[in-house]
Design a protein around this motif. Sequence first.
Motif, PDB file in Angstrom:
ATOM      1  N   THR A 216      20.827  11.704  -1.659  1.00 50.75           N
ATOM      2  CA  THR A 216      19.631  11.844  -0.839  1.00 50.75           C
ATOM      3  C   THR A 216      18.347  11.879  -1.668  1.00 50.75           C
ATOM      4  OG1 THR A 216      20.982  13.079   0.748  1.00 50.75           O
ATOM      5  CG2 THR A 216      18.596  13.194   1.031  1.00 50.75           C
ATOM      6  N   ALA A 217      18.310  12.648  -2.727  1.00 47.79           N
ATOM      7  CA  ALA A 217      17.097  12.792  -3.541  1.00 47.79           C
ATOM      8  C   ALA A 217      16.692  11.500  -4.253  1.00 47.79           C
ATOM      9  CB  ALA A 217      17.293  13.912  -4.568  1.00 47.79           C
TER      10      ALA A 217
ATOM     11  N   GLY B   5      15.263   2.286  -5.126  1.00 41.39           N
ATOM     12  CA  GLY B   5      15.861   1.053  -5.609  1.00 41.39           C
ATOM     13  C   GLY B   5      17.299   1.164  -6.066  1.00 41.39           C
ATOM     14  N   ILE B   6      17.933   2.320  -5.888  1.00 35.65           N
ATOM     15  CA  ILE B   6      19.314   2.510  -6.336  1.00 35.65           C
ATOM     16  C   ILE B   6      20.266   1.627  -5.519  1.00 35.65           C
ATOM     17  CG2 ILE B   6      21.188   4.169  -6.657  1.00 35.65           C
ATOM     18  CD1 ILE B   6      18.712   4.662  -8.486  1.00 35.65           C
TER      19      ILE B   6
ATOM     20  N   HIS C  90      22.888   9.792 -13.281  1.00 32.86           N
ATOM     21  CA  HIS C  90      21.680  10.317 -13.911  1.00 32.86           C
ATOM     22  C   HIS C  90      22.051  11.698 -14.439  1.00 32.86           C
ATOM     23  CE1 HIS C  90      17.465  11.075 -14.652  1.00 32.86           C
ATOM     24  NE2 HIS C  90      17.548  12.206 -13.960  1.00 32.86           N
ATOM     25  N   ASN C  91      21.953  11.888 -15.753  1.00 34.11           N
ATOM     26  CA  ASN C  91      22.355  13.158 -16.381  1.00 34.11           C
ATOM     27  C   ASN C  91      23.786  13.550 -15.996  1.00 34.11           C
ATOM     28  OD1 ASN C  91      19.842  13.399 -17.625  1.00 34.11           O
ATOM     29  ND2 ASN C  91      18.984  14.508 -15.888  1.00 34.11           N
ATOM     30  N   ASN C  92      24.708  12.593 -16.071  1.00 34.01           N
ATOM     31  CA  ASN C  92      26.132  12.795 -15.755  1.00 34.01           C
ATOM     32  C   ASN C  92      26.399  13.204 -14.312  1.00 34.01           C
ATOM     33  OD1 ASN C  92      27.068  12.107 -18.353  1.00 34.01           O
ATOM     34  ND2 ASN C  92      26.562  14.151 -19.087  1.00 34.01           N
TER      35      ASN C  92
ATOM     36  N   GLU D  86      30.243  12.786   0.991  1.00 39.44           N
ATOM     37  CA  GLU D  86      29.023  13.558   1.264  1.00 39.44           C
ATOM     38  C   GLU D  86      27.817  12.684   1.590  1.00 39.44           C
ATOM     39  OE1 GLU D  86      26.160  16.956  -0.777  1.00 39.44           O
ATOM     40  OE2 GLU D  86      28.085  16.490  -1.696  1.00 39.44           O
ATOM     41  N   TYR D  87      27.682  11.528   0.924  1.00 38.94           N
ATOM     42  CA  TYR D  87      26.435  10.756   1.027  1.00 38.94           C
ATOM     43  C   TYR D  87      26.537   9.434   1.791  1.00 38.94           C
ATOM     44  CZ  TYR D  87      24.634  14.192  -2.202  1.00 38.94           C
ATOM     45  OH  TYR D  87      24.243  15.373  -2.783  1.00 38.94           O
ATOM     46  N   SER D  88      27.695   9.073   2.313  1.00 40.08           N
ATOM     47  CA  SER D  88      27.803   7.855   3.128  1.00 40.08           C
ATOM     48  C   SER D  88      27.409   8.197   4.555  1.00 40.08           C
ATOM     49  CB  SER D  88      29.231   7.303   3.090  1.00 40.08           C
ATOM     50  OG  SER D  88      29.549   6.844   1.806  1.00 40.08           O
ATOM     51  N   ASP D  89      26.138   8.017   4.864  1.00 40.09           N
ATOM     52  CA  ASP D  89      25.602   8.419   6.172  1.00 40.09           C
ATOM     53  C   ASP D  89      26.216   7.661   7.344  1.00 40.09           C
ATOM     54  OD1 ASP D  89      23.958  10.207   4.920  1.00 40.09           O
ATOM     55  OD2 ASP D  89      22.215   8.886   4.932  1.00 40.09           O
ATOM     56  N   ASP D  90      26.478   6.390   7.151  1.00 42.70           N
ATOM     57  CA  ASP D  90      26.924   5.540   8.247  1.00 42.70           C
ATOM     58  C   ASP D  90      28.435   5.588   8.453  1.00 42.70           C
ATOM     59  OD1 ASP D  90      26.181   3.673  10.292  1.00 42.70           O
ATOM     60  OD2 ASP D  90      27.082   2.092   9.086  1.00 42.70           O
TER      61      ASP D  90
END
Length: 146
Positions: A92-93, A98-99, A61-63, A26-30
């Motif tokens: 995304t959020a 810095g993550i 973050h919060n599991n 879902e979050y690997s844009d490239d």
Amino acid sequence: MTIKTFDAFSRLSIIDINRITNFLFEYSDDVRDTKSAIRKSVLYAAKEVPGLGGYVFVMEHNNDIIGATVVNRTGMNEYIPENILVYIAVKTAFREKGIAKALIKHTIKYCDGDISIHINKDNPVVELFEKQGFKSRNIEMRLVRN
């Protein structure tokens, strides 16, 4: 937030493998890899399939996964880096917080030997990797056989 490290000794559960695979998809844009391909890299890193293994680094973050990195070991050195950073993604959020930088620094600290990454030259994240010491060296050309 801490980074959890998984390898052949700190096994991932099937539930975690599925969570990480879905997150990276879902979050690997490239990356436009299939879920199957992403899952294979996670299974290889976790040494759930034959091979040298590698590492999966996860920040939560919060599991809820907010960042993840998959590194596969190559067993080579000098002519091919010992490690390939296969996937890195940040929810995304949580971007621009810095993550990704923390995940890259953890990867550099944890992995022995050189690390390579394949990344689109137009991806803005290139600058982040350069700031962490990565240098453009080669271009990849690939013959894909279907």
